[in-house]
Design a protein around this motif. Sequence first.
Motif, PDB file in Angstrom:
ATOM      1  N   GLU A   1       0.718  -0.637  -0.168  1.00  0.00           N
ATOM      2  CA  GLU A   1      -0.226  -0.330   0.127  1.00  0.00           C
ATOM      3  C   GLU A   1       0.463   0.902   0.486  1.00  0.00           C
ATOM      4  OE1 GLU A   1      -2.407   0.056   4.090  1.00  0.00           O
ATOM      5  OE2 GLU A   1      -0.659   0.159   5.029  1.00  0.00           O
ATOM      6  N   ARG A   2       1.113   1.976  -1.106  1.00  0.00           N
ATOM      7  CA  ARG A   2       1.371   3.423  -0.444  1.00  0.00           C
ATOM      8  C   ARG A   2       0.468   4.037   0.329  1.00  0.00           C
ATOM      9  NH1 ARG A   2       4.247   4.804  -5.426  1.00  0.00           N
ATOM     10  NH2 ARG A   2       4.628   3.012  -6.735  1.00  0.00           N
ATOM     11  N   VAL A   3       1.851   4.780   0.648  1.00  0.00           N
ATOM     12  CA  VAL A   3       1.749   5.869   1.843  1.00  0.00           C
ATOM     13  C   VAL A   3       2.164   6.732   1.747  1.00  0.00           C
ATOM     14  CG1 VAL A   3       1.894   6.516   4.648  1.00  0.00           C
ATOM     15  CG2 VAL A   3       1.227   3.970   3.784  1.00  0.00           C
ATOM     16  N   GLY A   4       1.962   7.748   0.819  1.00  0.00           N
ATOM     17  CA  GLY A   4       2.623   9.844   0.002  1.00  0.00           C
ATOM     18  C   GLY A   4       3.145   9.254  -0.563  1.00  0.00           C
ATOM     19  N   ARG A   5       4.809   9.159  -0.614  1.00  0.00           N
ATOM     20  CA  ARG A   5       5.183   8.508  -1.781  1.00  0.00           C
ATOM     21  C   ARG A   5       6.466   7.818  -1.174  1.00  0.00           C
ATOM     22  NH1 ARG A   5       8.699  13.920  -3.613  1.00  0.00           N
ATOM     23  NH2 ARG A   5       7.140  15.483  -4.190  1.00  0.00           N
ATOM     24  N   THR A   6       5.744   7.018  -0.262  1.00  0.00           N
ATOM     25  CA  THR A   6       6.397   5.773   0.054  1.00  0.00           C
ATOM     26  C   THR A   6       5.654   4.529  -0.154  1.00  0.00           C
ATOM     27  OG1 THR A   6       6.289   5.780   2.492  1.00  0.00           O
ATOM     28  CG2 THR A   6       7.758   6.432   1.663  1.00  0.00           C
ATOM     29  N   VAL A   7       6.250   3.541  -0.015  1.00  0.00           N
ATOM     30  CA  VAL A   7       4.986   2.419   0.071  1.00  0.00           C
ATOM     31  C   VAL A   7       5.527   1.224   1.572  1.00  0.00           C
ATOM     32  CG1 VAL A   7       4.783   2.251  -2.670  1.00  0.00           C
ATOM     33  CG2 VAL A   7       7.257   0.394  -1.443  1.00  0.00           C
ATOM     34  N   LYS A   8       4.630   0.984   1.678  1.00  0.00           N
ATOM     35  CA  LYS A   8       4.527  -0.942   2.893  1.00  0.00           C
ATOM     36  C   LYS A   8       4.112  -1.988   2.175  1.00  0.00           C
ATOM     37  CE  LYS A   8       0.601   1.521   6.092  1.00  0.00           C
ATOM     38  NZ  LYS A   8       1.046   1.490   7.204  1.00  0.00           N
ATOM     39  N   LEU A   9       4.570  -2.827   3.481  1.00  0.00           N
ATOM     40  CA  LEU A   9       4.016  -4.095   3.418  1.00  0.00           C
ATOM     41  C   LEU A   9       2.400  -3.967   3.876  1.00  0.00           C
ATOM     42  CD1 LEU A   9       6.808  -6.655   3.461  1.00  0.00           C
ATOM     43  CD2 LEU A   9       5.742  -6.771   1.574  1.00  0.00           C
ATOM     44  N   THR A  10       1.538  -4.500   3.171  1.00  0.00           N
ATOM     45  CA  THR A  10      -0.337  -5.177   4.077  1.00  0.00           C
ATOM     46  C   THR A  10      -0.064  -6.035   4.938  1.00  0.00           C
ATOM     47  OG1 THR A  10      -0.263  -6.366   2.230  1.00  0.00           O
ATOM     48  CG2 THR A  10      -0.832  -3.643   2.192  1.00  0.00           C
ATOM     49  N   THR A  11      -0.838  -6.418   5.650  1.00  0.00           N
ATOM     50  CA  THR A  11      -0.559  -7.213   6.646  1.00  0.00           C
ATOM     51  C   THR A  11      -0.282  -8.989   5.585  1.00  0.00           C
ATOM     52  OG1 THR A  11      -1.910  -6.527   7.571  1.00  0.00           O
ATOM     53  CG2 THR A  11      -1.630  -8.768   8.031  1.00  0.00           C
ATOM     54  N   GLU A  12      -1.082  -8.924   4.702  1.00  0.00           N
ATOM     55  CA  GLU A  12      -0.642  -9.674   3.184  1.00  0.00           C
ATOM     56  C   GLU A  12       0.823 -10.104   3.484  1.00  0.00           C
ATOM     57  OE1 GLU A  12      -5.411  -9.030   4.218  1.00  0.00           O
ATOM     58  OE2 GLU A  12      -3.445  -7.347   3.192  1.00  0.00           O
ATOM     59  N   GLY A  13       0.728  -8.772   2.848  1.00  0.00           N
ATOM     60  CA  GLY A  13       2.488  -8.731   2.327  1.00  0.00           C
ATOM     61  C   GLY A  13       3.330  -9.493   3.196  1.00  0.00           C
ATOM     62  N   ARG A  14       3.136  -8.740   4.538  1.00  0.00           N
ATOM     63  CA  ARG A  14       4.824  -9.823   5.523  1.00  0.00           C
ATOM     64  C   ARG A  14       4.279 -10.949   5.718  1.00  0.00           C
ATOM     65  NH1 ARG A  14       2.661  -4.529   7.963  1.00  0.00           N
ATOM     66  NH2 ARG A  14       0.721  -5.607   8.896  1.00  0.00           N
ATOM     67  N   VAL A  15       2.578 -11.600   5.878  1.00  0.00           N
ATOM     68  CA  VAL A  15       2.335 -12.653   5.963  1.00  0.00           C
ATOM     69  C   VAL A  15       3.052 -13.617   4.356  1.00  0.00           C
ATOM     70  CG1 VAL A  15       1.121 -14.862   6.333  1.00  0.00           C
ATOM     71  CG2 VAL A  15       0.793 -12.999   7.325  1.00  0.00           C
ATOM     72  N   PHE A  16       2.946 -13.301   3.201  1.00  0.00           N
ATOM     73  CA  PHE A  16       3.269 -13.796   2.038  1.00  0.00           C
ATOM     74  C   PHE A  16       5.084 -13.451   1.889  1.00  0.00           C
ATOM     75  CE2 PHE A  16       4.101 -13.866  -2.460  1.00  0.00           C
ATOM     76  CZ  PHE A  16       4.234 -14.892  -2.920  1.00  0.00           C
ATOM     77  N   LEU A  17       5.920 -12.639   2.727  1.00  0.00           N
ATOM     78  CA  LEU A  17       6.912 -12.269   2.607  1.00  0.00           C
ATOM     79  C   LEU A  17       7.988 -13.535   3.440  1.00  0.00           C
ATOM     80  CD1 LEU A  17      10.118 -10.797   1.732  1.00  0.00           C
ATOM     81  CD2 LEU A  17       9.568  -9.185   4.122  1.00  0.00           C
ATOM     82  N   ALA A  18       7.802 -13.998   4.359  1.00  0.00           N
ATOM     83  CA  ALA A  18       8.506 -14.954   4.910  1.00  0.00           C
ATOM     84  C   ALA A  18       8.133 -16.168   3.821  1.00  0.00           C
ATOM     85  CB  ALA A  18       7.456 -15.544   6.219  1.00  0.00           C
ATOM     86  N   ASP A  19       7.357 -17.117   3.584  1.00  0.00           N
ATOM     87  CA  ASP A  19       6.907 -17.792   2.394  1.00  0.00           C
ATOM     88  C   ASP A  19       8.078 -17.777   1.328  1.00  0.00           C
ATOM     89  OD1 ASP A  19       6.438 -19.560   4.781  1.00  0.00           O
ATOM     90  OD2 ASP A  19       3.435 -18.842   4.248  1.00  0.00           O
TER      91      ASP A  19
END
Length: 309
Positions: free
Chosen positions: A50-68
């Motif tokens: 998800e975009r926050v201003g000019r930056t991006v951050k992981l969604t909850t689903e993104g954080r879960v998916f990153l490990a796998d």
Amino acid sequence: MLDLAQVRCFVTAATELNFRRAAALLNMTQPPLSRQIHLLEDNLGVKLFERVGRTVKLTTEGRVFLADATRLLNLSEQAESTVRRASKGKTGRVRIGFTGAAGYELIPGLLVAAKNVLPDIDVVLLELISVAQIEAFSANTIDLGFLRPIASRQKLEFLLVEEEPLIVALPKGHALCRHKRIELKQLHNQPFIMHSPLHGKYFHGRIMSMLATEDVQLNITQYIDQTPTILSLVRAGLGVGILPASAQRFHYDNVEFRSIANNSTQAEMSMAWRSDQDNPAVTAFKLMATEYFAEKRAFHPLTPERSAP
């Protein structure tokens, strides 16, 4: 089905949290990177960033998916490395048959060398007499064999790796013990413990041929397959025997050994393999073993057994 290229784009972007830097690391421009991640999100049915201003951050689903996703990429790289190593024979399994004589020193030394050169090859050992190894090649239960070279109908190749003289084993106190060397003619009509013509046919053939040249007749009392049993019967005073010099390693009490005068017959140990084998691990192990034995013979051309009394 996940696309590994899309997963790699996601993991890089998720690690950097900057699409421009992530694209540069992947040697691509930002629009294709964004497109790959959108395709991955559509496939998963979730938003990963998800975009926050000019930056991006992981969604909850993104954080879960990153490990796998990270584990998936690591496993993929490991699989690629494993298959490449397998194609070069650096990993895999090699089944080795060996005789009792080879198991005393030859096999342990070879395995130490293999551990240093081919640490990822799994070696399975099977102790078998030479005849049984020929049968094992036919049944495809061994890949390499260390055996006495005997005739076979199979397409086997042999490499001589070790030689040793034949010697006479005598019960302690036998009349022939007073001699430092035994003439073959002195064995004429002696009670004799002979190798089996079936399971011990290599030694049976060599001994009979050697004695025939001297017109020596034996009084054979027993036919035996294995060296330790021959030594046990010799120790019991039931006869004398002719054995490879390495038999002295068994240290049987009440058994004395004498070299044979004017005799050049050697007991050979060979490495054998099927000429049609195509296992990269076997090929790599065979080449390593060939170099190991060549180096060993170069530095130790005279084995301890050859200098036996």
